[in-house]
Design an enzyme around this catalytic site. Sequence first.
Site, PDB file in Angstrom:
ATOM      1  N   HIS A  21      -7.519  -6.014   0.037  1.00  0.00           N
ATOM      2  CA  HIS A  21      -6.323  -5.228   0.049  1.00  0.00           C
ATOM      3  C   HIS A  21      -5.172  -5.669   0.744  1.00  0.00           C
ATOM      4  CE1 HIS A  21      -4.039  -1.660  -0.257  1.00  0.00           C
ATOM      5  NE2 HIS A  21      -4.029  -1.572   1.190  1.00  0.00           N
ATOM      6  N   GLU A  36      -9.966  -5.091  -6.011  1.00  0.00           N
ATOM      7  CA  GLU A  36      -9.610  -4.067  -4.960  1.00  0.00           C
ATOM      8  C   GLU A  36      -9.647  -2.480  -5.435  1.00  0.00           C
ATOM      9  OE1 GLU A  36      -5.624  -3.079  -3.045  1.00  0.00           O
ATOM     10  OE2 GLU A  36      -4.994  -5.155  -3.733  1.00  0.00           O
ATOM     11  N   SER A  89       0.854  -1.237  -0.058  1.00  0.00           N
ATOM     12  CA  SER A  89       0.180  -0.169   0.037  1.00  0.00           C
ATOM     13  C   SER A  89       0.753   1.257  -0.036  1.00  0.00           C
ATOM     14  CB  SER A  89      -0.892  -0.080   1.231  1.00  0.00           C
ATOM     15  OG  SER A  89      -2.026   0.763   0.886  1.00  0.00           O
TER      16      SER A  89
END
Length: 327
Positions: free
Chosen positions: A288, A258, A164
């Site tokens: 995620h 996602e 991320s």
Amino acid sequence: MATFPPAAVPTRAAARTRFAAAASVLGLRQVNGLLPNNRFGIEAGRGLIASVMALGGPTLPGTAVMPVRSGAVRGEWVRAAGVRHGDRAIYYLHGSGYVVCSARTHRGLASRLSKATGLPVFVSDYRLAPEHPFPAAAQDAAAGYRWLLERGYRASDLVIGGDSAGCHLTLDLLLQNAIAGIEQPAGAFMFSPLLDPTLTLAERRDRVLPDPMAPAWVGRRLIELYTAAEPADSPRLRLRIPAGTPLPPLFVQASVGEMLADDARQLRDMAVAAGVSCELELWPGRIHVFQALPLLVPEASAALRRTAHFVTSTLAHAQSPVREQVS
């Protein structure tokens, strides 16, 4: 330790994965959307995600954890049972929207990466927003990399990983290395990469298929606590890979459903256009950073085996000589 090509990426998500996504849309997504954008909401969000990570991907039994406090560098070494320090390692930058997670929340994922690769993993505990806005996290990410080099690791004996927002930090670090002439690591892997901090692509996708983790606007609100007064088009935020930039091979995984799936595609396309080797795997499902949640997403283990194969084969290709053990 991965020594042969692992199984191919599946074409359909397991029933447990589909159930976890559906339940998260009705549960976790709704809770994250209700948390206020204040100190209480931030602390509640940190606690909530820490609980999800602990329940969905607990630290493996027998894992050794060694905290590091060295000048500006904060983090921890994570070694799965039987793994020893040697001349090679993984440097990991966790995700969080720059606000939520820590080295501790990602200890379970680090322990699995260590077991799969046979390598120690150093997880940076970079400073979080809103207490520490831009460029604090990026400075800490760079400091951790320099610290590893100063400890005796050769750049070609390191692989950087992230998830991320940690992928945004990873790419920024690689680009800054290229600008400064600092030797690059052997490779970098990224889970569910954040490329665009404004979440423009993510919001478009989230309107079509609600992300199980949180609404896109919640993610943007978190990231803005970090970006603060920095212009959205800042080259340190809106990352670009100029043609011919000397970057190491990249390996990217994301869930096809996602909200950051399009960021992953854009990263791959940008890297390839710049002449950088980049392999993208889009896994079935919608969770995620599913690699961190093996108890919820059965595909996590297979994805980590493929990541381990990238790590070990990339390091082998670098052909670093055997040197004195680094502790």
